[in-house]
Design a protein around this motif. Structure first.
Motif, mmCIF file in Angstrom:
data_model
loop_
_atom_site.group_PDB
_atom_site.id
_atom_site.type_symbol
_atom_site.label_atom_id
_atom_site.label_comp_id
_atom_site.label_asym_id
_atom_site.label_seq_id
_atom_site.Cartn_x
_atom_site.Cartn_y
_atom_site.Cartn_z
ATOM 1 N N PHE A 59 -14.869 0.128 19.702
ATOM 2 C CA PHE A 59 -13.952 0.997 18.952
ATOM 3 C C PHE A 59 -14.667 1.619 17.760
ATOM 4 O O PHE A 59 -14.585 2.836 17.521
ATOM 5 C CB PHE A 59 -12.744 0.182 18.485
ATOM 6 N N LEU A 60 -15.406 0.803 17.013
ATOM 7 C CA LEU A 60 -16.119 1.296 15.828
ATOM 8 C C LEU A 60 -17.240 2.257 16.218
ATOM 9 O O LEU A 60 -17.484 3.253 15.543
ATOM 10 C CB LEU A 60 -16.687 0.110 15.041
ATOM 11 N N LYS A 61 -17.895 1.960 17.328
ATOM 12 C CA LYS A 61 -19.000 2.816 17.791
ATOM 13 C C LYS A 61 -18.485 4.180 18.244
ATOM 14 O O LYS A 61 -19.106 5.220 17.972
ATOM 15 C CB LYS A 61 -19.731 2.108 18.937
ATOM 16 N N ASN A 62 -17.349 4.173 18.913
ATOM 17 C CA ASN A 62 -16.797 5.433 19.420
ATOM 18 C C ASN A 62 -16.411 6.399 18.301
ATOM 19 O O ASN A 62 -16.406 7.616 18.501
ATOM 20 C CB ASN A 62 -15.566 5.154 20.291
ATOM 21 N N LEU A 63 -16.094 5.860 17.134
ATOM 22 C CA LEU A 63 -15.733 6.724 16.005
ATOM 23 C C LEU A 63 -16.902 7.608 15.574
ATOM 24 O O LEU A 63 -16.705 8.684 15.007
ATOM 25 C CB LEU A 63 -15.250 5.878 14.820
ATOM 26 N N SER A 64 -18.111 7.157 15.845
ATOM 27 C CA SER A 64 -19.307 7.917 15.440
ATOM 28 C C SER A 64 -20.097 8.468 16.619
ATOM 29 O O SER A 64 -21.234 8.929 16.443
ATOM 30 C CB SER A 64 -20.229 7.018 14.588
#
Length: 249
Positions: A59-64
């Motif tokens: 989830f955190l990776k997809n934000l960037s």
């Protein structure tokens, strides 16, 4: 007089020379950055997420993920930080650019320490700064003590700090115990206040304990010794406020 004038001219030349050197250095650096921005070698191939505990890495990776394929030197820290601004559980973000093609994002999370129970019976986790956090099924590690406050659910706003004197008192005691014996906190199922005294419920046998405000280290040791050797009845009150005394009622 001539010496003074020569000295002033010397200082002026030194200042002008320093300014010229700074301008030259800035021009060289700007030119280098411009060249680096055009090199395919520095196109971002990987986003690395570290430090997260409850929040999902994907989830955190997809934000960037939109930064993949862009040049490492074209992306500013603020471009990345803004992606995580609206996540209540994110307390701080630290960013490192790893040459030639990786961005490393360290997530410092807000971790729940207590559940606040509202008048309506709803539970909201809060962190050590009394910030109201969101709750979800994937926060498995948050098996937290409960505190009952006379607060309406509408008073609690996600991402905002709770202002309440009773909560302040409980948090202060929580932090003192945490410094002395963090493991001891795992045996506490509930905090509450009666007649301005903070009580907690021991989860092992259900007794209610009043520690008071001073000499907590020795009081905790005394309580643990008696609990392991003598034990306490469920719902009994163990009062440790008085020096060298334990009153059980």
């Amino acid at each position: 007089m001539k010496k003074r004038n020569r000295k002033k001219r010397g200082i002026s030349r030194f200042i002008l020379l320093s300014i010229a050197i700074l301008i030259l250095a800035y021009s060289i650096w700007s030119g280098m950055i411009l060249v680096l921005k055009r090199m395919d070698l520095f196109k971002i191939k990987r986003i690395e997420i570290v430090g997260n505990k409850n929040l999902d890495s994907n989830f955190l990776k997809n934000l960037s993920k939109e930064f993949i394929g862009k040049n490492l030197f074209e992306i500013s820290h603020s471009d990345i930080l803004i992606k995580y601004d609206n996540i209540i559980r994110v307390k701080k973000v630290e960013i490192r650019k790893k040459l030639p093609d990786t961005i490393s994002i360290r997530i410092i999370e807000r971790i729940g320490i207590l559940y606040v129970k509202t008048l309506e019976g709803d539970f909201f986790p809060i962190d050590d700064e009394k910030i109201v956090l969101d709750k979800a099924d994937f926060y498995f590690s948050e098996d937290l003590p409960v505190i009952s406050l006379s607060l309406n659910k509408d008073y609690l706003k996600l991402g905002e700090k709770i202002k309440d004197d009773q909560l302040n008192k409980i948090i202060n005691l929580y932090k003192k115990i945490q410094k002395i014996d963090p493991v001891f906190l795992t045996n506490i199922s509930e905090f509450y206040i009666t007649d301005n005294d903070v009580y907690f419920v021991d989860s092992q046998n259900g007794c209610r304990v009043i520690l008071g405000e001073d000499e907590l280290d020795s009081k905790i040791k005394r309580f643990l010794f008696l609990r392991s050797n003598k034990g306490f009845e469920r719902n009994s009150i163990v009062d440790l406020r008085f020096k060298n005394q334990i009153i059980v009622r």
